[in-house]
Design a protein around this motif. Sequence first.
Motif, mmCIF file in Angstrom:
data_model
loop_
_atom_site.group_PDB
_atom_site.id
_atom_site.type_symbol
_atom_site.label_atom_id
_atom_site.label_comp_id
_atom_site.label_asym_id
_atom_site.label_seq_id
_atom_site.Cartn_x
_atom_site.Cartn_y
_atom_site.Cartn_z
ATOM 1 N N TRP A 1 -7.887 2.390 -5.326
ATOM 2 C CA TRP A 1 -7.541 3.713 -4.788
ATOM 3 C C TRP A 1 -8.788 4.362 -4.232
ATOM 4 N N VAL B 1 -1.190 7.075 -6.237
ATOM 5 C CA VAL B 1 -1.226 8.181 -5.264
ATOM 6 C C VAL B 1 -0.449 9.409 -5.732
ATOM 7 N N GLU C 1 -9.306 7.655 1.337
ATOM 8 C CA GLU C 1 -8.859 7.233 2.660
ATOM 9 C C GLU C 1 -8.526 5.746 2.667
ATOM 10 N N ARG C 2 -7.703 5.353 3.633
ATOM 11 C CA ARG C 2 -7.204 3.976 3.681
ATOM 12 C C ARG C 2 -8.325 2.947 3.827
ATOM 13 N N GLU D 1 0.826 -1.194 0.000
ATOM 14 C CA GLU D 1 0.000 0.000 0.000
ATOM 15 C C GLU D 1 0.864 1.249 0.000
ATOM 16 N N TRP E 1 -5.167 7.022 -1.006
ATOM 17 C CA TRP E 1 -4.559 5.767 -0.541
ATOM 18 C C TRP E 1 -4.758 4.677 -1.589
#
Length: 669
Positions: A399, A304, A402-403, A241, A334
């Motif tokens: 993607w 990203v 936020e994670r 990631e 992310w």
Amino acid sequence: MIKKILIANRGEIACRVIKTAKKLGIKTVAVYSDADRNALHVEMADEAVHIGPAPSNQSYIVIDKILDAIRQTGADAVHPGYGFLSENAAFAEALEKADVTFIGPPVNAIQAMGDKITSKKLAAEAGVSTVPGHMGLIADADEAVKISDQIGYPVMIKASAGGGGKGMRIAWNAEEAREGFQSSKNEAKNSFGDDRIFIEKFVTEPRHIEIQVLGDKHGNTLYLGERECSIQRRNQKVIEEAPSPFLDAATRKAMGEQAVALAKAVGYHSAGTVEFIVDGKQNKFYFLEMNTRLQVEHPVTELVTGLDLVEQMIRVAAGEKLSFGQDDVKLNGWAIESRLYAEDPYRNFLPSIGRLTRYRPPAEGTTADGTVIRNDTGVFEGGEISMYYDPMIAKLCTWAPERLTAIDAMSEALDSFEVEGIGHNLPFLSAVMNQERFRSGKITTAYIAEEFKDGFTGVIPDAVSAEMLAAIAAVINHRLQARAIQISGTIGNHARKLGKDWVVNLAGSDHGLTVTEGTGNTRVAFEAGNELVVATDWQPGQTLAHVDIGGDTIALKVDLKGPAIRLRWRGMDITARVRSPRVAALAKLMPEKLPPDTSKMLLCPMPGVITGVAVKEGETVEAGQALATVEAMKMENILKAERRGTVKKIVVKPSQSLAVDELIMEFEG
């Protein structure tokens, strides 16, 4: 500008390079072995050249064959991808002499950084923090044990020219150091033609975090943020990631600046990666190695940063300056990457080969909620997964801003990814995405070993999931029964009637329920009192079902096995049996069929080649003793005795090819 690129590689990365080359209007040349004659990268390229037999040491890593393909096609540049010749200085030098542009770093950088022993010395000189260890060459196993004793266990035994997890072993004692040294040496020789080994301290609770660097031929060198690659199995990355959930801005900057300093110390240009081991307790980072090539996991950095790293490599190779500076590099959102491998997680992730009877990845692009799905692959439905190469099938990426949103998107994309015909790790990847520890970001390189101590046996549904799956199975059965009663030609008094009351058996439990068809949905009422409303457009024959249930929308795989319904979702692999109450009562009286006893046999756990048999007939072996060695997909696997016994019969010979579960030897009772 470069006019024609030969990709000295295969599979997913060859297809990836071809896509960018086409975008830039550059012609492409594929090379292929006997095993890859019908491969996707061959079909995608403008030209293709056959370079030899299936084994890579007779085709893809034979420099003269690549040079001959260049001469045949008039290619003026070569992209090496990753693996094979990508970090081979002799190859880059040969291209330079042939006046062919190498889309990669200069020869001296490959030589310096490709040798892990030399690179650690250079890193220390450049002010980069390094892991304690023995940087000199090691002559034999005895010396390896002596050095390991001095460093202190655990230690990491590594091939100097290694990569991709090959030629690496962790040793926790002298016996493992001796055995690991020899295995690492053998793997390194087979994979890289270089069997030099070094040993360093293994950092406990480590996180594997790497910095992407990019430089041009005009002295400009930048770092493009980091990638967290801590989810590994057998030292091979599985999930990556960007950015890392662990780093703060100050640590990111410090690591990035050290990575750039190292790159500049060797006059680096092109894309490269500086890998660090980060101590999760003390927040200290140590240089691990530099990969002078494009990394497998480069898509998460692209997602990203918005950059096409392959395009940047091509432009740098053509002599262009970077069109942006360090301050222009911004990390947006992310990205998560899951590596889909042809490995069976239910058999300790052993390699699986065969034909892809079904390969249907989720649709790529931006979804309605703004998340992005990307799938980099080199296979197609009907294609063959070969035993000669890495088990990579695809790299699925998501993607989101936020994670956790990116993780949820990945979980949903994995649920929609259909792969049949071979063993694969999709259910394992799904399981990880839904584990609280992974979602919290508290991960180390020991994550898989700690979370799956007894191996992967699938996800057991909790009470809520079991009820959902039971309801879905009941609705599927309802659709099947409704179709069955429409069959013409039945005698009146034998015509089937659509039942409402059913018992669904799954995960060892019975769920009594009633199914009622509504307008646009189906109501499932459980005897326990709960009720679920199910809406789906699934019809018999479809292998993927999209279901609205209890306010959630999910995708799950459906496989009809006679009267049984196999459902796969979120790492669960459940076989449901939907019966009438009377048949369910009778089913409980049926005797259970037991599997055959194979406790006195050593069976081949994967398709591969026997490279050695360590015992003789009549020999008494102890628990943990090595029995035989099997090589598959460039990895050496040592098969050991589970308990004390006497070898009765050995039925294989070295160099013999075996299928899964084929007999190797028998033991006396």
